[in-house]
Design an enzyme around this catalytic site. Structure first.
Site, mmCIF file in Angstrom:
data_model
loop_
_atom_site.group_PDB
_atom_site.id
_atom_site.type_symbol
_atom_site.label_atom_id
_atom_site.label_comp_id
_atom_site.label_asym_id
_atom_site.label_seq_id
_atom_site.Cartn_x
_atom_site.Cartn_y
_atom_site.Cartn_z
ATOM 1 N N ASN A 9 95.615 34.032 54.629
ATOM 2 C CA ASN A 9 96.779 34.514 55.340
ATOM 3 C C ASN A 9 97.557 35.313 54.376
ATOM 4 O O ASN A 9 98.431 34.728 53.143
ATOM 5 C CB ASN A 9 97.958 33.397 55.912
ATOM 6 C CG ASN A 9 99.247 33.717 56.434
ATOM 7 O OD1 ASN A 9 99.351 34.814 56.732
ATOM 8 N ND2 ASN A 9 100.039 32.964 56.551
ATOM 9 N N LYS A 11 100.157 37.231 54.678
ATOM 10 C CA LYS A 11 101.398 37.296 54.850
ATOM 11 C C LYS A 11 102.001 38.908 54.510
ATOM 12 O O LYS A 11 101.283 39.714 54.665
ATOM 13 C CB LYS A 11 102.308 36.429 53.820
ATOM 14 C CG LYS A 11 101.768 34.967 54.099
ATOM 15 C CD LYS A 11 102.811 33.938 53.457
ATOM 16 C CE LYS A 11 102.123 32.784 53.239
ATOM 17 N NZ LYS A 11 102.971 31.558 53.215
ATOM 18 N N HIS A 95 102.763 29.860 63.151
ATOM 19 C CA HIS A 95 102.983 29.782 61.613
ATOM 20 C C HIS A 95 104.300 29.284 61.486
ATOM 21 O O HIS A 95 105.431 29.836 61.961
ATOM 22 C CB HIS A 95 102.551 30.886 60.915
ATOM 23 C CG HIS A 95 102.495 30.822 59.257
ATOM 24 N ND1 HIS A 95 103.648 30.760 58.563
ATOM 25 C CD2 HIS A 95 101.468 30.477 58.649
ATOM 26 C CE1 HIS A 95 103.359 30.102 57.543
ATOM 27 N NE2 HIS A 95 102.078 30.053 57.205
ATOM 28 N N GLU A 97 106.457 30.066 59.192
ATOM 29 C CA GLU A 97 107.304 31.130 58.817
ATOM 30 C C GLU A 97 108.209 31.797 60.088
ATOM 31 O O GLU A 97 108.943 32.249 60.194
ATOM 32 C CB GLU A 97 106.622 32.030 57.927
ATOM 33 C CG GLU A 97 106.756 31.482 56.528
ATOM 34 C CD GLU A 97 105.557 31.849 55.641
ATOM 35 O OE1 GLU A 97 104.864 32.923 55.926
ATOM 36 O OE2 GLU A 97 105.270 31.124 54.890
ATOM 37 N N GLU A 167 99.973 22.282 58.561
ATOM 38 C CA GLU A 167 100.351 23.053 57.447
ATOM 39 C C GLU A 167 101.861 22.324 57.315
ATOM 40 O O GLU A 167 102.826 22.679 57.937
ATOM 41 C CB GLU A 167 100.689 24.256 57.578
ATOM 42 C CG GLU A 167 99.392 25.284 57.925
ATOM 43 C CD GLU A 167 99.528 26.596 57.315
ATOM 44 O OE1 GLU A 167 98.777 26.969 56.561
ATOM 45 O OE2 GLU A 167 100.734 27.453 58.141
ATOM 46 N N GLY A 173 103.786 27.431 50.196
ATOM 47 C CA GLY A 173 104.341 28.469 49.083
ATOM 48 C C GLY A 173 105.174 27.660 48.017
ATOM 49 O O GLY A 173 105.856 28.300 47.267
ATOM 50 N N SER A 212 99.726 25.165 49.869
ATOM 51 C CA SER A 212 99.547 25.277 48.361
ATOM 52 C C SER A 212 97.960 24.781 48.238
ATOM 53 O O SER A 212 97.903 23.992 46.997
ATOM 54 C CB SER A 212 100.478 24.281 47.620
ATOM 55 O OG SER A 212 101.871 25.118 47.648
ATOM 56 N N GLY A 233 97.413 30.468 51.623
ATOM 57 C CA GLY A 233 98.507 31.820 51.506
ATOM 58 C C GLY A 233 98.303 32.320 50.089
ATOM 59 O O GLY A 233 97.501 33.218 49.910
HETATM 60 C C1 PEP Z 1 100.318 29.849 54.463
HETATM 61 O O1 PEP Z 1 101.027 30.441 54.532
HETATM 62 O O2 PEP Z 1 99.575 29.365 55.535
HETATM 63 C C2 PEP Z 1 100.162 28.709 53.373
HETATM 64 C C3 PEP Z 1 99.408 27.735 53.447
HETATM 65 O O3 PEP Z 1 100.670 29.472 52.132
HETATM 66 P P1 PEP Z 1 100.261 28.869 50.597
HETATM 67 O O4 PEP Z 1 98.856 28.517 50.513
HETATM 68 O O5 PEP Z 1 100.965 29.877 49.879
HETATM 69 O O6 PEP Z 1 101.008 27.388 50.763
#
Ligand code: PEP
Length: 250
Positions: A9, A11, A95, A97, A167, A173, A212, A233
């Site tokens: 992803n 973003k 998601h 966000e 998630e 993040g 992460s 991400g």
């Molecule tokens: C995401 O945005 O779906 C995500 C898992 O981000 P990150 O890996 O940066 O935590």
């Protein structure tokens, strides 16, 4: 046997130049990944570039979001059919966000899920609790509610051609990852919830972990019985890191 999926992803990141480089890097390094499916979700405007570079390769591409509407006066929106026009296979739905920054509630997410499926996209339904919700001990209520919103509206059969991504919001993040045991517990819960409706669909459902995930923790996370891959991400923005995770999923 569920096929592992690793999806990036991206973003709101990248330029045309950096996207070209990232796509080329992923494509070049993917020869060693034979058992896992790999997908990338660039910003909308770079989807034609992904299509141009990835068509004919084993790497799929998809959208990070879509409109709940199919057409009309909805300035700035992108419809499911438009994503299909560029051969997107997947689309992220709900998601965290989108839920927290853009106010997408369970009803809207369920509508987007339905619209995506109707257009022939495979929705990746994102669910997860905030830190506050985890500390209150209501993770299962929150995740169960997010899942139920889709099952109640679409029926469990709709999950027969969909992916779920667990998630935890506190891990996205932040560099804080759910431990393999914490993640596995929620993944098992999600599968059990689906199994209450249909055991075969639950058994075939791919449930990705996101939050992460990095080369250093991917192997341990993906070794868990109910973790069928990752939604990545930050680490998806570097070809080497993303490829290491894909290899861990292999
Ligand atoms: C995401 O945005 O779906 C995500 C898992 O981000 P990150 O890996 O940066 O935590």
């Amino acid at each position: 046997m569920r096929q592992t999926l690793v999806a990036g992803n991206w973003k709101l990141n990248g330029s045309l130049a950096s996207v070209k480089e990232l796509l080329a890097g992923i494509k070049a390094g993917l020869a060693e990944v034979t058992n896992a499916e790999v997908a990338v979700c660039p910003p909308y405007i770079f989807i034609p570039e992904a299509q141009a570079q990835l068509a004919g390769s084993p790497i799929a591409w998809g959208g990070q979001n879509l409109s709940a509407e199919t057409d009309g006066a909805f300035t700035g929106e992108v419809a499911a059919s438009m994503l299909r026009d560029f051969d997107c296979k997947y689309v992220l739905v709900g998601h965290s966000e989108r839920r927290t920054l853009y106010g997408e509630d369970n009803a809207l997410v369920a509508k987007k899920f339905a619209v995506a499926r109707k257009a022939g996209l495979i929705p990746v339904l994102c669910v997860g609790e905030t830190l506050d919700e985890r500390q209150q001990g209501i993770t299962e209520n929150v995740v169960g509610g997010q899942l139920a919103a889709v099952i109640d509206q679409e029926g469990v059969a709709a999950l027969g051609n969909a992916v779920v991504a667990y998630e935890p919001v506190w891990a996205i993040g932040t560099g804080m990852t759910a431990s393999p045991e914490q993640a596995q517990a929620v993944h098992a819960f999600i599968r059990a919830q689906v199994a209450l409706h249909d055991a075969a669909i639950a058994d075939g459902l791919r449930i990705l972990y996101g939050g992460s995930m990095k080369p250093g923790n991917a192997v341990e996370l993906m070794a868990q019985a109910d973790i069928d891959g990752g939604l990545i991400g930050g680490a998806a923005l570097k070809a080497d890191d993303f490829l290491s995770i894909c290899k861990a999923a292999n």
